[in-house]
Motif scaffolding. Structure first.
Motif, PDB file in Angstrom:
ATOM      1  N   ARG A  25       0.735  -1.017  -0.004  1.00 14.86           N
ATOM      2  CA  ARG A  25      -0.117   0.178   0.101  1.00 14.86           C
ATOM      3  C   ARG A  25       0.747   1.291   0.083  1.00 14.86           C
ATOM      4  N   LEU A  26       0.711   2.279  -0.995  1.00 16.39           N
ATOM      5  CA  LEU A  26       1.325   3.153  -0.729  1.00 16.39           C
ATOM      6  C   LEU A  26       0.784   4.525   0.099  1.00 16.39           C
ATOM      7  N   GLY A  27       0.861   4.522   1.206  1.00 15.94           N
ATOM      8  CA  GLY A  27       0.371   5.133   1.615  1.00 15.94           C
ATOM      9  C   GLY A  27      -0.948   5.574   2.447  1.00 15.94           C
ATOM     10  N   LYS A  28      -1.643   7.221   1.708  1.00 19.05           N
ATOM     11  CA  LYS A  28      -3.009   7.413   1.996  1.00 19.05           C
ATOM     12  C   LYS A  28      -3.636   7.280   0.720  1.00 19.05           C
ATOM     13  N   THR A  29      -2.881   6.917  -0.324  1.00 18.24           N
ATOM     14  CA  THR A  29      -3.532   6.387  -1.203  1.00 18.24           C
ATOM     15  C   THR A  29      -4.037   5.659  -1.764  1.00 18.24           C
ATOM     16  N   GLY A  30      -4.061   4.407  -1.176  1.00 16.08           N
ATOM     17  CA  GLY A  30      -4.535   2.873  -1.035  1.00 16.08           C
ATOM     18  C   GLY A  30      -4.235   1.875  -2.437  1.00 16.08           C
ATOM     19  N   LEU A  31      -3.526   3.083  -3.122  1.00 15.76           N
ATOM     20  CA  LEU A  31      -2.362   1.935  -4.127  1.00 15.76           C
ATOM     21  C   LEU A  31      -2.110   0.873  -3.635  1.00 15.76           C
ATOM     22  N   LEU A  32      -1.567  -0.146  -4.668  1.00 18.39           N
ATOM     23  CA  LEU A  32      -1.360  -1.355  -3.766  1.00 18.39           C
ATOM     24  C   LEU A  32      -0.084  -1.189  -4.905  1.00 18.39           C
ATOM     25  N   ARG A 174      -4.135  12.085  -9.242  1.00 19.45           N
ATOM     26  CA  ARG A 174      -5.146  11.451  -8.922  1.00 19.45           C
ATOM     27  C   ARG A 174      -4.187  11.660  -7.227  1.00 19.45           C
ATOM     28  N   PHE A 175      -3.114  11.805  -7.454  1.00 16.56           N
ATOM     29  CA  PHE A 175      -2.134  12.274  -6.056  1.00 16.56           C
ATOM     30  C   PHE A 175      -0.996  13.238  -6.569  1.00 16.56           C
ATOM     31  N   ILE A 176      -0.445  14.169  -5.115  1.00 15.45           N
ATOM     32  CA  ILE A 176       0.849  15.085  -5.365  1.00 15.45           C
ATOM     33  C   ILE A 176       1.706  14.389  -4.294  1.00 15.45           C
ATOM     34  N   ALA A 193       3.228  22.123   5.204  1.00 17.31           N
ATOM     35  CA  ALA A 193       2.290  21.795   3.803  1.00 17.31           C
ATOM     36  C   ALA A 193       0.771  21.382   4.868  1.00 17.31           C
ATOM     37  N   PRO A 194       0.851  20.701   5.778  1.00 18.72           N
ATOM     38  CA  PRO A 194       0.321  19.325   6.232  1.00 18.72           C
ATOM     39  C   PRO A 194      -0.431  19.041   5.941  1.00 18.72           C
ATOM     40  N   GLY A 195      -0.686  17.928   4.952  1.00 21.07           N
ATOM     41  CA  GLY A 195      -1.591  16.849   4.830  1.00 21.07           C
ATOM     42  C   GLY A 195      -1.708  16.809   3.566  1.00 21.07           C
ATOM     43  N   ARG A 196      -1.325  17.809   3.246  1.00 21.56           N
ATOM     44  CA  ARG A 196      -1.032  17.962   1.115  1.00 21.56           C
ATOM     45  C   ARG A 196      -0.036  17.858   0.359  1.00 21.56           C
ATOM     46  N   PHE A 197       0.938  16.864   0.759  1.00 21.66           N
ATOM     47  CA  PHE A 197       1.115  15.892  -0.009  1.00 21.66           C
ATOM     48  C   PHE A 197       0.627  14.007   0.272  1.00 21.66           C
ATOM     49  N   ASP A 198       1.055  13.353  -0.308  1.00 25.38           N
ATOM     50  CA  ASP A 198       0.227  12.486  -0.507  1.00 25.38           C
ATOM     51  C   ASP A 198       1.970  11.159  -0.236  1.00 25.38           C
ATOM     52  N   THR A 199       2.968  11.714  -0.983  1.00 27.80           N
ATOM     53  CA  THR A 199       3.564  10.551  -1.271  1.00 27.80           C
ATOM     54  C   THR A 199       4.621  11.166  -0.719  1.00 27.80           C
ATOM     55  N   LEU A 221       6.242   7.826   8.140  1.00 22.72           N
ATOM     56  CA  LEU A 221       5.373   6.636   8.020  1.00 22.72           C
ATOM     57  C   LEU A 221       4.098   6.806   9.125  1.00 22.72           C
ATOM     58  N   GLU A 222       4.093   7.921   9.257  1.00 19.07           N
ATOM     59  CA  GLU A 222       3.530   8.908  11.075  1.00 19.07           C
ATOM     60  C   GLU A 222       2.275   9.215  10.189  1.00 19.07           C
ATOM     61  N   GLN A 223       2.682  10.043   9.154  1.00 14.90           N
ATOM     62  CA  GLN A 223       1.955  10.969   8.110  1.00 14.90           C
ATOM     63  C   GLN A 223       1.391  10.508   7.451  1.00 14.90           C
ATOM     64  N   ASP A 224       1.178   8.910   7.514  1.00 19.03           N
ATOM     65  CA  ASP A 224       0.510   8.328   6.230  1.00 19.03           C
ATOM     66  C   ASP A 224       1.111   8.547   4.711  1.00 19.03           C
ATOM     67  N   LEU A 225       1.886   9.027   4.530  1.00 20.02           N
ATOM     68  CA  LEU A 225       2.861   8.880   2.930  1.00 20.02           C
ATOM     69  C   LEU A 225       2.837   7.948   2.462  1.00 20.02           C
ATOM     70  N   GLY A 226       2.961   7.710   1.652  1.00 23.26           N
ATOM     71  CA  GLY A 226       3.669   6.495   0.781  1.00 23.26           C
ATOM     72  C   GLY A 226       4.897   6.943   0.647  1.00 23.26           C
ATOM     73  N   VAL A 227       5.200   6.196   1.000  1.00 28.14           N
ATOM     74  CA  VAL A 227       7.571   6.228   0.639  1.00 28.14           C
ATOM     75  C   VAL A 227       7.496   5.402  -0.232  1.00 28.14           C
ATOM     76  N   ILE A 228       8.381   6.061  -1.847  1.00 27.96           N
ATOM     77  CA  ILE A 228       8.709   5.649  -2.654  1.00 27.96           C
ATOM     78  C   ILE A 228      10.700   5.821  -2.824  1.00 27.96           C
TER      79      ILE A 228
END
Length: 346
Positions: A25-32, A174-176, A193-199, A221-228
């Protein structure tokens, strides 16, 4: 997770290969995302991969084999990477992949002003050019590229980010996301910019030579960001080919990579395979992004992820880590200092 991801397309994919791939799972994006993903940087001329047809075959083969994430940018060959990927994607079901591109870093040059532009105007133009090159109406992730080179993070937050957010509202993304080499600016912009980034994409920061990402991973990870986790070969340092002339690392770091590569060549083992396997043992990142401009390199990486290392390769990796990579280091600050110095002389 294992099994068939949402990107699986029956009749298109090699199902057996897809089932061997791990998807996270890529953080809060939900993408696998597939644990192994395609980096478009090596499609630029500075990596000396000039066989476009082979690159197209490699991309198509990787996707059919279960790799479902592709990353590119205007900077990679001033659009060449995006154009090649666009050609490769023709005929591939849109369901079969996720794709990301970037804004902010563009041309090769000798100064920061020649290479970077985080203005709203340039950002808006860049998004449409990238979509045209890719032959797509939208990308899955639109990333702000190498933010450490901006005059200040406030420019990125106040000029670049709003345009990217507007593109998202328009359905062009779809995501930023945000990318960079130094890790502290990535943390700071996420706080600004809290909450404005997804990855968040960090490159060459968890390798055989540098494990700095470990210190920042809990925050991301605590920010639920997808980490690449990208460029696990340290931009070519950790391959049998070795670093290109343009690599900005210091001599000591280049020497470590060169000694690893020479030893691996003597043992008839590809250092790149060891390097990507080593990085992929880190828990937390959703995917590990690596350039794959030939089908041979795709197979090396698939083998590493699907089958791991054999006994000989494991012993060689241990030897390299102990004898050549014991002193962990990085090249943070070198490139930006060089570019700012050049700009000051103009």
């Amino acid at each position: 997770m294992s099994g068939l991801p949402p990107t699986f397309v029956k009749g298109f994919h090699d199902e057996a290969s897809v089932r061997k791939m791990t998807y996270n799972r890529l953080g809060k994006t939900g993408l696998l995302l597939s644990q192994l993903s395609i980096g478009g940087g090596t499609l630029a001329p500075f990596y000396e991969n000039d066989d476009e047809d082979e690159a197209i075959r490699a991309i198509q083969y990787a996707i059919k084999s279960g790799v479902n994430y592709i990353d590119t940018a205007p900077y990679y060959g001033q659009g060449r990477s995006e154009k090649i990927i666009g050609k490769a994607l023709k005929g591939i079901p849109r369901q079969a992949y996720y794709i990301a591109t970037k804004v902010g870093r563009y041309n090769m040059g000798n100064t920061i002003d020649e290479m970077f532009d985080f203005s709203a105007k340039k950002t808006k133009e860049s998004i449409d050019i990238s979509l045209n090159y890719l032959g797509l109406e939208s990308v899955d992730i639109l990333q702000i590229h190498d933010i450490e080179f901006a005059d200040s993070l406030d420019i990125v937050v106040n000029e670049t980010l709003p345009v990217v957010e507007e593109a998202k509202k328009q359905g062009k993304a779809r995501f930023i996301g945000v990318t960079g080499y130094p890790l502290e600016p990535l943390k700071q912009i996420i706080l600004k910019a809290p909450g404005r980034f997804d990855t968040v994409l960090a490159y060459s920061r968890y390798t055989m030579l540098d494990e700095s990402l470990v210190d920042y991973l809990p925050f991301f990870l605590e920010q639920d960001l997808g980490v690449i986790c990208a460029a696990n070969h340290a931009l070519g340092l950790l391959t049998n080919h070795g670093a290109f002339d343009w690599h900005v690392a210091g001599d000591d770091l280049k020497k470590q990579g060169r000694l690893c590569g020479e030893y691996c060549k003597e043992q008839d083992v590809e250092l790149g395979k060891l390097a990507i396997w080593y990085s992929a043992q880190l828990k937390g990142p959703a995917t590990f992004l690596v350039g794959m401009a030939t089908t041979d390199i795709v197979n090396i990486n698939l083998d590493s992820f699907q089958n791991g290392l054999n006994e000989k390769e494991s012993l060689i990796l241990t030897y390299c880590l102990k004898n050549f990579c014991a002193k962990k280091s990085h090249w943070e600050g070198i490139e930006i200092a060089k570019l700012r110095a050049a700009a000051a002389k103009k």
